[in-house]
Design an enzyme around this catalytic site. Sequence first.
Site, PDB file in Angstrom:
ATOM      1  N   ASP A 542      13.990 -20.768 -54.693  1.00  0.00           N
ATOM      2  CA  ASP A 542      15.028 -19.743 -54.640  1.00  0.00           C
ATOM      3  C   ASP A 542      16.388 -20.433 -54.793  1.00  0.00           C
ATOM      4  O   ASP A 542      16.481 -21.668 -54.810  1.00  0.00           O
ATOM      5  CB  ASP A 542      14.935 -19.015 -53.295  1.00  0.00           C
ATOM      6  CG  ASP A 542      15.643 -17.674 -53.276  1.00  0.00           C
ATOM      7  OD1 ASP A 542      16.318 -17.331 -54.266  1.00  0.00           O
ATOM      8  OD2 ASP A 542      15.526 -16.972 -52.251  1.00  0.00           O
ATOM      9  N   GLU A 545      20.350 -21.059 -58.963  1.00  0.00           N
ATOM     10  CA  GLU A 545      21.272 -20.736 -60.063  1.00  0.00           C
ATOM     11  C   GLU A 545      22.211 -21.906 -60.415  1.00  0.00           C
ATOM     12  O   GLU A 545      22.542 -22.009 -61.610  1.00  0.00           O
ATOM     13  CB  GLU A 545      22.097 -19.483 -59.703  1.00  0.00           C
ATOM     14  CG  GLU A 545      21.298 -18.214 -59.621  1.00  0.00           C
ATOM     15  CD  GLU A 545      20.469 -18.105 -58.348  1.00  0.00           C
ATOM     16  OE1 GLU A 545      19.447 -17.405 -58.357  1.00  0.00           O
ATOM     17  OE2 GLU A 545      20.835 -18.749 -57.350  1.00  0.00           O
ATOM     18  N   ASP A 620      17.308  -9.920 -55.161  1.00  0.00           N
ATOM     19  CA  ASP A 620      17.538  -9.230 -53.889  1.00  0.00           C
ATOM     20  C   ASP A 620      17.882  -7.761 -54.098  1.00  0.00           C
ATOM     21  O   ASP A 620      19.045  -7.342 -54.011  1.00  0.00           O
ATOM     22  CB  ASP A 620      18.649  -9.939 -53.116  1.00  0.00           C
ATOM     23  CG  ASP A 620      18.262 -11.366 -52.759  1.00  0.00           C
ATOM     24  OD1 ASP A 620      17.050 -11.668 -52.789  1.00  0.00           O
ATOM     25  OD2 ASP A 620      19.144 -12.171 -52.455  1.00  0.00           O
TER      26      ASP A 620
END
Length: 983
Positions: A542, A545, A620
């Site tokens: 996770d 980015e 999310d």
Amino acid sequence: MLFHRSGPIVALGLFFTLLGPIAAVKHENFKTCDQSGFCKRNRAYADKVTAGGSSWTSPYTLDPKSISVKKGQLTGVVLKTLEGGTDSIRLPLTISFLDSGVARVTVDEEKRQKGDIELRHGSRARKERYNGAQDWAIVGGLTLNQAVSSNTENGRTIVPYGPDDNFKAVVRHSPFSIDFMRGEDTQIQFNGNGLLNMEHWRPKVDRVQKEGEPAPPEPTEDEDTWWEESFGGNTDSKPRGPESIGLDITFPGYEHVYGIPEHASSLSLKQTRGGSGAYEQPYRLYNSDVFEYEMDSPMTLYGAIPLMQAHRKDSTVGVFWLNAAETWVDIVKTKRSSNPLSLGIGGTTDTHTHWFSENGLLDVFVFLGPTPKDITQPYNELTGYTQLPQHFALGYHQCRWNYVTDEDVKDVDRKFDKNRIPYDVIWLDIEYTEGKKYFTWDKDNFPDPLGMQKHLDDNGRKLVIIVDPHIKNEANYPVVDALKAQNFAVVNKDNNIFEGWCWPGSSYWPDTFNPAVVKWWKSLFTYSSFQGVASNAFLWNDMNEPSVFNGPETTMPKDNLHFGSWEHRDVHNINGLTFVNATYEALLARDDPKHQRRPFVLTRSFYAGSQRVGAMWTGDNLAAWDHLEASIPMILNQAISGFSFSGADVGGFFGNPSKELLTRWYQAGAFYPFFRAHAHIDSRRREPYLAGAPYTEPITQALRLRYTLLPAWYTAFHTASTTGEPVVRPMWYMHPSDEAGFALDDQFYVGDTGLLVKPALKENVESVNIYLPPTSDVYYDYFSYQPHTARGSSVRLDAPLLGHTPVLMRGGNILTRKDRPRKSSALMRHDPYTLVVALDNYLSAEGTIYIDDGESFNFQSGHFIHRRFRIAPIPSSSPPSSSSPPSSSETKLKLESLDLHPSPTHKNHIAFLKTVKDIRVEKIVIVGAPRGWESLTEVVVKEEGGRGERKVGILWKEGGKGARWAVVRDPGVGVGRGWSVEF
């Protein structure tokens, strides 16, 4: 993920106003086009060109003396004439013509290419335009077509290429543009509108007047964001000055364009500069941690795949913009008519797109189709095919932030079994670690992780644990000590280790562009290093980015430096791919090389090529009906863009879904390629068994339906992994002639199965309208076998909340499934198969099945079964009187199993057949069975290497509303053998 409201993370309050669990997206944390200097400049350039009209001339010309065509490439120099007309910038051009029929256009900048520029601030950054995106995104398909030739006439160079030289690149010299043609029609135009804009290097001019000297010249362009740019309290030093690239790409005659994920938007992309329902902002591609993202928006999300496909009736084309930097895409559609008196009625629509990236090469691949498969096949050949996942990964995944102890995990596992609900994987979020230090366990709450994993393994279940890219900066933590000692972290513009804030507080980031870092990262996952991890544990990446809580736009500063001295701005959108690639390599390396298993890694951030190494999810989302609705077009756009292994958090990550919404989300999620429920730490527990009566039952039915269809899902993934065709497919992909289906994005097909799915996505509905294309095909209700033939209109299907997802079977397809309910997919491995044969109007159908061991790479050496099932009328001795469908009296059919294995006598294939020799087909259901079978009581079964010819009983049945089917019970044939059944 949203910030934790207690514990060590409270320190982040120094940098953020912490959000409540149902706050909306913070728009002020992310740039609009006007706040992104190069986006604003390129839009202004487009406005200037438009305002100039026919008097505008593009300053870019191709020097005809520089043109050379040899060995499959056209090379030359594009000259950018500067204002005043006396100076020009040399831009090397290469157009490559590939064996696949794909063309590639690359434009560089000579001064930067040679390093003949000066960097500001004493920067250590590279001087060239970034040319390394190919190293991460491209894995094949670059073989040149050495036979191409060219001719030059009337200021144009024409290069025929592609299949039978049916494609042409028409390169206009002045002003420079390229038309890509198929046959006699232009399909794609580069710079047809004159928006090509390559910001060249120039020294910064000091415009401060010094005493006794003449005033410096006034700037001819807006230099406000050329040399530095501030946002969110961070100032970007921009040592190379302005360096953006922009290009208009037009699709003449194409009204619909798709792709460029990830956005919470429609499947058919909307206009961004005027028009009905248009957005005000361009579609943005800049991988970002956007929690609680809004619907119907071109706002950037977690991943970027810069592949766009354009479609019109019976024609699909596409472009792949290979650039790792921040990118924006404007879309404008215009109507044109060949008849000036038509007043806009009729005619065709052109789609004009305008692409601009902050820096890097102009590097674009062109696909001329003409079918959707003619785009997906060569694109996947370039960027790699979808990973064939382990079989368990296609089952149901149960996740939340967080299961708090190992006993909690085991308790959830037991309750699934107690309630007879199947699942395959349970997940642990960040709280399993000791103080958010990855590669550790919280010894108080997880004192026996190996015992926990053994408990799961008893029923063939797996564990997935999270490992994010931020490494906690804390003394006596061996991982961060090694990271610092070996200089393996990303550094800032001053060449000091970059410190940012994420879940652990102060953190560093491994630079996974560096091969030495990848080697080190792999060492951390060995069973001896990452103690407490068993072989049934897999990984979740996770925040890659990367998410940096106190960084500009919640990510790294663009002037950070990576391996090779490339700035973060050069590589941002590829960062997540490099990290998940390192984790994939680590999972490979932890196994004995002789017994390697396919890794499973889930990633949030992605780029073109990420499909090779794992799955993704849409981030999310919220427990809201519009987020459920948006999940379908988001997943379809992923699939047609090469990344089929995708899903959305079932139930919504933030908030608490109503029981109705939760039920509907499971019914839809059962048809996501990646099927996982996930929830925020502040949301209520919502495991399926907690829904209670009457909701647990339909949720369980949805889960069991997923498991029943696992053979079909696995076969669909095999197809994707070998041909590039999507696992889930929109209507336009399957019916490219049917214009009514081009914008539909709430129903879809599953692979080649013929299953057409239309989930109920709105509140308080008990039925749905499913659109059927204007063909003679018959569709059958999956559950009742009722036939439907709408032919270009919609039919209403019941969708009771306490029932099931509306699903139709398209006639002409054969579906494989397993009907015995089990606790997990591993326990289904040796179960028998059921064939569901959906006859078309010609009493024919076919389908395939793919089987391997479900976990290893042995299939690459022939250890698999791949068979085609086919049913058709048995030819009579007299020729047919017409091509019409056979009458009900012509009822003699033959169903047979044919081997598709490329080497059916290979020893590895024979060896695998022995491992499945006892797995049989236990039932054959013929849907749409002819009435002539009413009196049929037996069928003739023949099997290769089996029990010879024998007769088996058949039962004919009839239901309501025209449903007819026949059932052959236990034909006793092996799933891996050749056999036939004669009716």
